[in-house]
Design a protein around this motif. Structure first.
Motif, PDB file in Angstrom:
ATOM      1  N   ARG A 149     -58.058 -18.273   8.748  1.00 17.87           N
ATOM      2  CA  ARG A 149     -57.898 -17.510   7.510  1.00 17.87           C
ATOM      3  C   ARG A 149     -56.584 -17.901   6.827  1.00 17.87           C
ATOM      4  N   ARG A 161     -57.318 -15.453   0.968  1.00 19.89           N
ATOM      5  CA  ARG A 161     -58.717 -15.056   0.790  1.00 19.89           C
ATOM      6  C   ARG A 161     -59.691 -16.180   1.141  1.00 19.89           C
ATOM      7  N   SER A 191     -62.181 -12.002   2.711  1.00 18.86           N
ATOM      8  CA  SER A 191     -62.345 -13.379   2.242  1.00 18.86           C
ATOM      9  C   SER A 191     -63.260 -13.439   1.027  1.00 18.86           C
ATOM     10  N   ASP A 192     -63.037 -14.456   0.197  1.00 20.51           N
ATOM     11  CA  ASP A 192     -63.844 -14.660  -1.009  1.00 20.51           C
ATOM     12  C   ASP A 192     -64.490 -16.036  -1.072  1.00 20.51           C
ATOM     13  N   VAL A 193     -63.932 -17.029  -0.371  1.00 19.61           N
ATOM     14  CA  VAL A 193     -64.447 -18.399  -0.396  1.00 19.61           C
ATOM     15  C   VAL A 193     -64.443 -18.927   1.031  1.00 19.61           C
ATOM     16  N   GLU A 248     -73.138 -14.428  -0.387  1.00 25.18           N
ATOM     17  CA  GLU A 248     -72.705 -14.361  -1.783  1.00 25.18           C
ATOM     18  C   GLU A 248     -71.435 -15.167  -2.028  1.00 25.18           C
ATOM     19  N   LYS A 249     -70.598 -15.290  -1.038  1.00 27.06           N
ATOM     20  CA  LYS A 249     -69.331 -16.017  -1.221  1.00 27.06           C
ATOM     21  C   LYS A 249     -69.614 -17.515  -1.369  1.00 27.06           C
ATOM     22  N   LEU A 272     -60.822 -19.320  -6.167  1.00 28.49           N
ATOM     23  CA  LEU A 272     -59.985 -18.190  -5.751  1.00 28.49           C
ATOM     24  C   LEU A 272     -59.262 -17.566  -6.936  1.00 28.49           C
ATOM     25  N   THR A 313     -64.038 -13.106  -9.254  1.00 29.30           N
ATOM     26  CA  THR A 313     -64.763 -13.155  -7.985  1.00 29.30           C
ATOM     27  C   THR A 313     -66.215 -12.704  -8.107  1.00 29.30           C
ATOM     28  N   LYS A 314     -66.440 -11.561  -8.727  1.00 21.29           N
ATOM     29  CA  LYS A 314     -67.805 -11.041  -8.797  1.00 21.29           C
ATOM     30  C   LYS A 314     -68.686 -11.910  -9.679  1.00 21.29           C
ATOM     31  N   ARG A 316     -69.569 -14.982  -7.581  1.00 22.82           N
ATOM     32  CA  ARG A 316     -70.543 -14.655  -6.534  1.00 22.82           C
ATOM     33  C   ARG A 316     -71.937 -14.457  -7.106  1.00 22.82           C
TER      34      ARG A 316
END
Length: 268
Positions: free
Chosen positions: A17, A20, A56-58, A105-106, A208, A212-213, A216
């Motif tokens: 990690r 994100r 996390s996002d990616v 989704e990420k 990043l 984000t939404k 996704r």
């Protein structure tokens, strides 16, 4: 009940990690990251775990050492030949691997640091964006071991490069260089090895820093039709792969691999 941290749950997969960003690494470098029974089971779980990770996002997906993944472990193949009923679990896991990648989704970015073959190619091609070292080769040589390309290749290759080219490569098992794969649209980018990390980092940085939404859900919307197609193909392709698991040609190919010789196929 306190859960084991995501980074500590897996034996053959390494999760790191950085802010994100999660980096998921197949970690059997001495075996070119070939999937054995343990890794295959873990791959069928890890993307569901990542999906529910709030930190996390990616996600970047790569391999340890000099390969991305060489596909299936030859000793595990022999186990499934000797005990064909175990292929039922393998098939269930294969569907979970593919569907969990498409359901995630990420954004999922493949960093193909070396050769990606068989299941390894499927794992790379099911990602959203694929960056590969220009020295890597990618292909689905299931037929070279007397196997049907049932674990996702028959589903994803035609969507990326069309049916004629997909059948050309799936029926021959020929590998493509990364530059050729990028040229025909199988992957997104082939870059010199020394530039691979910078290329991946630059794209990940854009994601990043983005909304984000919106990112996704753009992925989710784009994957709707792809998921429908893959769901329609996987059951049949895995059933054919199960049939090929018990053929004489598959056993001959496994024997030949161990003996370091070319297989002599009989058509049985």
């Amino acid at each position: 009940m306190k859960r084991i941290p995501l980074e500590e749950r897996y034996e053959t997969l390494k999760i790191e990690r950085k802010g994100r960003l999660l980096t998921l690494t197949m970690n059997r470098p001495d075996f070119l990251n070939a999937a054995d029974k343990v890794m295959h089971e873990e791959l069928s779980e890890v993307f569901y775990d990542i999906a529910s990770d709030p930190g996390s996002d990616v996600v970047v997906f790569t391999g340890a050492g000099r390969a991305f993944s060489s596909g299936g472990d030859i000793n595990w193949m022999q186990e499934m030949i000797d005990h064909p009923h175990t292929f039922e679990q393998t098939a269930r896991e294969a569907k979970r691997i593919v569907f969990s990648m498409l359901d995630l989704e990420k954004p999922l970015i493949a960093r193909v640091n070396g050769h990606a073959t068989g299941l390894g190619a499927t794992l790379a091609l099911m990602c959203d964006v694929i960056f590969a070292s220009s020295e890597a080769k990618i292909g689905d040589p299931h037929v070279a071991v007397g196997f049907v390309a049932g674990d996702g290749g028959a589903a994803i290759w035609p969507q990326l490069i069309g049916y004629a080219r997909a059948k050309e490569f799936l029926m021959s098992g020929d590998l493509l260089t990364a530059p050729r794969a990028a040229e025909i649209g199988l992957i997104n980018h082939a870059v010199p090895p020394a530039e691979l990390d910078a290329a991946v980092d630059a794209y990940v940085g854009k994601l990043l820093a983005g909304a984000t939404k919106a990112i996704r859900w753009s992925k989710v919307a784009t994957n709707i039709e792809l998921k429908r197609i893959v769901h329609g193909v996987m059951d049949a392709s895995l059933a054919y792969e199960a049939l090929s698991n018990i053929t004489a040609d598959h056993q001959e190919a496994v024997n030949a691999f161990r003996d370091k010789r070319k297989p002599g196929f009989s058509g049985r």
